[in-house]
Design a protein around this motif. Structure first.
Motif, PDB file in Angstrom:
ATOM      1  N   ARG A 259      50.911  -6.559   5.802  1.00  0.00           N
ATOM      2  CA  ARG A 259      50.471  -7.823   6.403  1.00  0.00           C
ATOM      3  C   ARG A 259      48.955  -7.843   6.616  1.00  0.00           C
ATOM      4  N   GLY A 260      48.420  -6.760   7.175  1.00  0.00           N
ATOM      5  CA  GLY A 260      46.981  -6.707   7.419  1.00  0.00           C
ATOM      6  C   GLY A 260      46.172  -6.798   6.141  1.00  0.00           C
ATOM      7  N   TRP A 261      46.642  -6.106   5.103  1.00  0.00           N
ATOM      8  CA  TRP A 261      45.946  -6.121   3.813  1.00  0.00           C
ATOM      9  C   TRP A 261      45.981  -7.517   3.197  1.00  0.00           C
ATOM     10  N   LEU A 262      47.136  -8.165   3.248  1.00  0.00           N
ATOM     11  CA  LEU A 262      47.232  -9.527   2.707  1.00  0.00           C
ATOM     12  C   LEU A 262      46.256 -10.469   3.411  1.00  0.00           C
ATOM     13  N   ILE A 263      46.193 -10.399   4.736  1.00  0.00           N
ATOM     14  CA  ILE A 263      45.311 -11.276   5.494  1.00  0.00           C
ATOM     15  C   ILE A 263      43.853 -11.041   5.103  1.00  0.00           C
ATOM     16  N   CYS A 264      43.463  -9.782   4.962  1.00  0.00           N
ATOM     17  CA  CYS A 264      42.079  -9.481   4.567  1.00  0.00           C
ATOM     18  C   CYS A 264      41.767 -10.022   3.177  1.00  0.00           C
TER      19      CYS A 264
ATOM     20  N   GLY B 286      39.217 -13.404   1.841  1.00  0.00           N
ATOM     21  CA  GLY B 286      38.102 -13.189   0.932  1.00  0.00           C
ATOM     22  C   GLY B 286      37.155 -12.096   1.394  1.00  0.00           C
ATOM     23  N   LEU B 287      37.626 -11.253   2.323  1.00  0.00           N
ATOM     24  CA  LEU B 287      36.801 -10.175   2.847  1.00  0.00           C
ATOM     25  C   LEU B 287      36.613  -9.101   1.786  1.00  0.00           C
ATOM     26  N   ASP B 288      35.382  -8.640   1.621  1.00  0.00           N
ATOM     27  CA  ASP B 288      35.084  -7.517   0.745  1.00  0.00           C
ATOM     28  C   ASP B 288      35.271  -6.240   1.566  1.00  0.00           C
ATOM     29  N   PHE B 289      36.305  -5.472   1.281  1.00  0.00           N
ATOM     30  CA  PHE B 289      36.603  -4.312   2.106  1.00  0.00           C
ATOM     31  C   PHE B 289      37.136  -3.161   1.259  1.00  0.00           C
ATOM     32  N   SER B 290      36.988  -1.968   1.779  1.00  0.00           N
ATOM     33  CA  SER B 290      37.618  -0.795   1.187  1.00  0.00           C
ATOM     34  C   SER B 290      38.854  -0.458   2.012  1.00  0.00           C
ATOM     35  N   THR B 291      39.768   0.281   1.404  1.00  0.00           N
ATOM     36  CA  THR B 291      41.022   0.629   2.062  1.00  0.00           C
ATOM     37  C   THR B 291      41.081   2.132   2.290  1.00  0.00           C
ATOM     38  N   GLU B 292      41.336   2.511   3.524  1.00  0.00           N
ATOM     39  CA  GLU B 292      41.513   3.908   3.894  1.00  0.00           C
ATOM     40  C   GLU B 292      42.986   4.124   4.221  1.00  0.00           C
TER      41      GLU B 292
ATOM     42  N   ARG C 282      44.058  -1.305  10.964  1.00  0.00           N
ATOM     43  CA  ARG C 282      42.856  -1.380  11.794  1.00  0.00           C
ATOM     44  C   ARG C 282      41.686  -1.767  10.902  1.00  0.00           C
ATOM     45  N   LEU C 283      41.001  -2.823  11.280  1.00  0.00           N
ATOM     46  CA  LEU C 283      39.874  -3.318  10.500  1.00  0.00           C
ATOM     47  C   LEU C 283      38.575  -2.975  11.202  1.00  0.00           C
ATOM     48  N   ARG C 284      37.668  -2.332  10.472  1.00  0.00           N
ATOM     49  CA  ARG C 284      36.305  -2.117  10.945  1.00  0.00           C
ATOM     50  C   ARG C 284      35.380  -2.981  10.091  1.00  0.00           C
ATOM     51  N   HIS C 285      34.681  -3.901  10.733  1.00  0.00           N
ATOM     52  CA  HIS C 285      33.780  -4.824  10.029  1.00  0.00           C
ATOM     53  C   HIS C 285      32.424  -4.735  10.703  1.00  0.00           C
ATOM     54  N   GLY C 286      31.527  -3.976  10.094  1.00  0.00           N
ATOM     55  CA  GLY C 286      30.262  -3.698  10.751  1.00  0.00           C
ATOM     56  C   GLY C 286      30.521  -2.913  12.033  1.00  0.00           C
ATOM     57  N   ASP C 287      30.056  -3.434  13.163  1.00  0.00           N
ATOM     58  CA  ASP C 287      30.244  -2.768  14.447  1.00  0.00           C
ATOM     59  C   ASP C 287      31.527  -3.197  15.159  1.00  0.00           C
ATOM     60  N   ILE C 288      32.285  -4.081  14.542  1.00  0.00           N
ATOM     61  CA  ILE C 288      33.492  -4.625  15.174  1.00  0.00           C
ATOM     62  C   ILE C 288      34.720  -3.883  14.672  1.00  0.00           C
TER      63      ILE C 288
ATOM     64  N   VAL D 150      38.944  -4.067  15.059  1.00  0.00           N
ATOM     65  CA  VAL D 150      40.058  -4.882  15.537  1.00  0.00           C
ATOM     66  C   VAL D 150      41.337  -4.381  14.875  1.00  0.00           C
ATOM     67  N   TRP D 151      42.409  -4.307  15.670  1.00  0.00           N
ATOM     68  CA  TRP D 151      43.700  -3.867  15.134  1.00  0.00           C
ATOM     69  C   TRP D 151      44.777  -4.843  15.572  1.00  0.00           C
ATOM     70  N   ASP D 152      45.952  -4.687  15.008  1.00  0.00           N
ATOM     71  CA  ASP D 152      47.083  -5.600  15.171  1.00  0.00           C
ATOM     72  C   ASP D 152      46.882  -6.792  14.225  1.00  0.00           C
ATOM     73  N   THR D 153      47.926  -7.109  13.487  1.00  0.00           N
ATOM     74  CA  THR D 153      47.824  -8.127  12.444  1.00  0.00           C
ATOM     75  C   THR D 153      47.389  -9.486  12.974  1.00  0.00           C
ATOM     76  N   LEU D 154      47.949  -9.923  14.089  1.00  0.00           N
ATOM     77  CA  LEU D 154      47.570 -11.231  14.613  1.00  0.00           C
ATOM     78  C   LEU D 154      46.133 -11.228  15.119  1.00  0.00           C
ATOM     79  N   ALA D 155      45.687 -10.114  15.699  1.00  0.00           N
ATOM     80  CA  ALA D 155      44.297 -10.022  16.140  1.00  0.00           C
ATOM     81  C   ALA D 155      43.348 -10.026  14.946  1.00  0.00           C
ATOM     82  N   ILE D 156      43.712  -9.322  13.893  1.00  0.00           N
ATOM     83  CA  ILE D 156      42.892  -9.324  12.680  1.00  0.00           C
ATOM     84  C   ILE D 156      42.813 -10.736  12.112  1.00  0.00           C
ATOM     85  N   THR D 157      43.940 -11.442  12.106  1.00  0.00           N
ATOM     86  CA  THR D 157      43.950 -12.818  11.608  1.00  0.00           C
ATOM     87  C   THR D 157      43.034 -13.705  12.432  1.00  0.00           C
TER      88      THR D 157
END
Length: 218
Positions: free
Chosen positions: A19-24, A28-34, A58-64, A66-73
């Motif tokens: 779910r988190g990966w689909l939302i990212c 259109g977020l440019d991200f790497s996957t760990e 868990r998404l790290r975007h710069g200094d931010i 955020v975790w949990d799918t709804l929070a990431i959304t």
């Protein structure tokens, strides 16, 4: 652009990681996957339903962070409003939030009886009554959305948060050979053939680790 990393657990077993990966990707977020190791305690607690608070995805975007799918959304919807992760109409957004929240916190019997496993297929799988009730409710949600918004996705022509939330359920329906009425079958197939889902499934097929506890009962 700030660098972004999405931390997930198993592609094969983790519905929340999917779910988190689909939302990212939808944002259109440019991200790497760990990917956490199967030996990582956080990863195993999530996959074995032993933790009440999951820290993946868990998404790290710069200094931010955020975790949990709804929070990431919520974060990505603020950051990339043009991606339209939520329906545009106020009523439709409320409906989308409601069924997404229902998926987020409910359907416990389905989760425990039909764990996500993209590599497996169990024809003629026998369902117990608790899981049947969850499936009936999910089919009702699908039918209601498809009737109101005319598909092929839950809220019309393009996928949104709700489709990401219910995508892992569609994989479970295939894995456990769940018989569905025509409308729900068509929606399941739409999700399974969604290019993002095909990409994820191909990566899952190449994932080397298997977690014995998740396979031994089936």
């Amino acid at each position: 652009m700030n660098a972004a990393t999405l931390t997930i657990s198993s592609r094969n077993y983790s519905s929340w990681s999917l779910r988190g990966w689909l939302i990212c990707r939808m944002a259109g977020l440019d991200f790497s996957t760990e990917v956490l190791s199967g030996d990582d305690s956080t990863s195993r607690a999530e996959l074995l339903h032993l933790s009440p608070s999951f820290l993946v995805p868990r998404l790290r975007h710069g200094d931010i962070v955020v975790w949990d799918t709804l929070a990431i959304t919520a974060y990505l919807n603020e950051t990339f409003p043009e991606a339209q992760l939520l329906p545009q109409g106020r009523s439709e957004r409320a409906h989308c939030h409601s069924i997404s929240g229902e998926m987020h916190s409910g359907f416990v019997n389905l989760r425990s009886a039909l764990p996500m496993n993209l590599k497996a297929f169990h024809p003629g799988f026998r369902l117990f009554n608790g899981a049947k009730a969850d499936i009936e409710r999910i089919v009702t949600i699908f039918d209601d959305c498809l009737d109101r918004y005319e598909g092929p996705f839950l809220f019309g022509q393009t996928p949104c948060l709700a489709d990401a939330m219910f995508a892992p359920v569609c994989t479970r329906f295939r894995t456990y050979d769940v018989k569905l009425p025509p409308g729900a079958t068509a929606y399941r197939d739409t999700i399974l053939h969604w290019p993002l889902m095909v990409e994820w499934a191909e990566a899952a097929a190449n994932e080397p680790e298997e977690i014995e506890e998740l396979d031994m009962e089936f």
